[in-house]
Design a protein around this motif. Structure first.
Motif, short mmCIF file in Angstrom:
data_model
loop_
_atom_site.label_atom_id
_atom_site.label_comp_id
_atom_site.label_asym_id
_atom_site.label_seq_id
_atom_site.Cartn_x
_atom_site.Cartn_y
_atom_site.Cartn_z
N VAL A 123 0.84 -1.20 0.00
CA VAL A 123 0.00 0.00 0.00
C VAL A 123 0.88 1.25 0.00
O VAL A 123 0.59 2.24 -0.70
N LEU A 149 0.98 4.37 -2.81
CA LEU A 149 0.93 5.80 -2.50
C LEU A 149 2.12 6.54 -3.09
O LEU A 149 1.96 7.62 -3.70
N TYR A 177 -13.34 -0.04 -2.89
CA TYR A 177 -12.56 -0.37 -1.69
C TYR A 177 -13.46 -0.53 -0.47
O TYR A 177 -13.29 -1.46 0.33
N PHE A 185 -5.45 4.37 -3.71
CA PHE A 185 -4.17 4.66 -3.05
C PHE A 185 -3.25 5.45 -3.98
O PHE A 185 -2.60 6.41 -3.56
N ALA A 235 -9.54 6.56 8.10
CA ALA A 235 -9.09 5.17 8.08
C ALA A 235 -9.11 4.58 9.50
O ALA A 235 -9.48 3.40 9.69
N THR A 269 -4.33 -3.15 5.04
CA THR A 269 -4.41 -2.08 4.04
C THR A 269 -4.76 -0.74 4.68
O THR A 269 -4.25 0.31 4.27
N LEU A 270 -5.60 -0.77 5.71
CA LEU A 270 -5.93 0.48 6.40
C LEU A 270 -4.73 1.02 7.17
O LEU A 270 -4.47 2.24 7.15
N LEU A 305 -2.38 2.46 4.68
CA LEU A 305 -2.84 3.77 4.23
C LEU A 305 -2.50 4.85 5.26
O LEU A 305 -1.99 5.92 4.91
N LEU A 352 0.65 7.23 4.21
CA LEU A 352 0.35 8.62 3.87
C LEU A 352 1.04 9.59 4.82
O LEU A 352 1.55 10.64 4.40
#
Length: 324
Positions: free
Chosen positions: A33, A37, A162, A186, A216, A237-238, A241, A245
């Motif tokens: 992930v 990004l 998603y 993403f 998230a 995945t969360l 993220l 990020l």
């Protein structure tokens, strides 16, 4: 400082394939992930700087091919030679290759659809399924990233896919982690952040980053309550993220150093070569005590391949960009 971050993510992917887990979670998923990004961020900057006209899309595709293919083909060729010499069957090399298998590996994109075409039965570089998602993003990128309305529309569509994956309406592994309709979100979040940085909107970039991280985190809480958090890769995945990020916001605008550049150069080879190293030197698996040596060997081989295979093409790619 994105080169160092990319190397750390590549090492996390490699370590995850030795069955390393952190509190029961797969660090490789979070790292992928993060790669999505970063790719969205870097491609947005590249296109806006060098390939901002639709007619320049073929030049952008050639730029990406020069970047991705040399080391990929090098390691795919090495693995094919290794398989031909050893005839050793593994989970991802389970039979002699057919012409279709070789075409799938050459084109890369079909590897992203292994759940439909069975390409994981003969994949020379197993993590290349995510390269398949990335290549598909590259194909769309020139038509999305310079038009904010298109970016927003496709981002909302991907968000809906998603969210459906998180909710268990569709397969959370496939559509929340692997296939472009769900993971395009993403890439586009990275592109959005790059646009804010490019325009000097640091406050808005920080607000966007914290806002997405908060949403998230809220999603993690709701999924925990309804029992969907442990659906395949929802939690990872969360988390990927959130942390990806935040790290991108913190590191992307910092000056690039020589060592950071070297780390970035090494990262791609580590991503590509670690399965071949496992199959060749650790056929019984990599133990925790062997992990540092395994990662060091992967980085050493990556340094060699980057110097021998890719370095001569760097100047070519940079000259090519200047002409566009």
């Amino acid at each position: 400082m994105l080169g160092t971050l990319r190397l750390l993510l590549a090492l996390a992917v490699a370590a995850s394939h030795t069955n390393l887990r952190m509190f029961g979670l797969n660090p490789g998923v979070m790292a992928v992930v993060g790669f999505y990004l970063i790719s969205g961020y870097v491609m947005a900057g590249l296109i806006r700087r060098h390939y901002s006209q639709g007619a320049q899309a073929p030049a952008f595709y050639l730029d990406r091919a020069i970047r991705l293919l040399p080391q990929y083909l090098f390691y795919a060729g090495l693995t094919l030679a290794w398989y031909g010499f050893t005839q050793a069957n593994t989970q991802f090399l389970s039979h002699a290759p057919s012409a279709g298998d070789l075409v799938n590996n050459l084109l890369i994109i079909p590897l992203n659809y292994y759940m439909y075409n069975g390409s994981d039965g003969y994949t020379l570089i197993p993590p290349a399924w995510s390269l398949g998602a990335e290549v598909q993003f590259y194909l769309l990128a020139p038509w999305l990233l310079v038009w904010p309305k298109r970016l927003l529309a496709f981002g909302l569509l991907s968000l809906s896919v998603y969210l459906a994956a998180l909710a268990g309406i569709i397969n959370s592994d496939w559509f929340g982690y692997r296939l472009l309709p769900g993971v395009l979100l993403f890439f586009l979040l990275g592109a959005w952040l790059q646009g804010l940085h490019q325009q000097g909107q640091q406050r808005q970039a920080q607000a966007m980053t914290l806002g997405v991280a908060a949403l998230a985190t809220l999603a993690i809480g709701l999924l925990f309550i309804n029992g969907n958090l442990r659906q395949p890769y929802n939690f990872e995945t969360l988390l990927g993220l959130i942390f990806g990020l935040l790290l991108l916001q913190a590191l992307a605008t910092r000056p690039r150093t020589r060592w950071d550049g070297l780390a970035g150069d090494i990262s791609y080879g580590v991503f590509l070569n670690h399965f071949l190293i496992i199959w060749t030197f650790y056929p019984q698996g990599v133990s925790s005590s062997q992990l540092p040596g395994f990662l060091a060997l992967s980085m050493a081989l990556s340094c060699l391949s980057q110097r021998l295979v890719e370095q001569s093409l760097l100047k070519l790619r940079h000259r090519f960009r200047k002409t566009h």
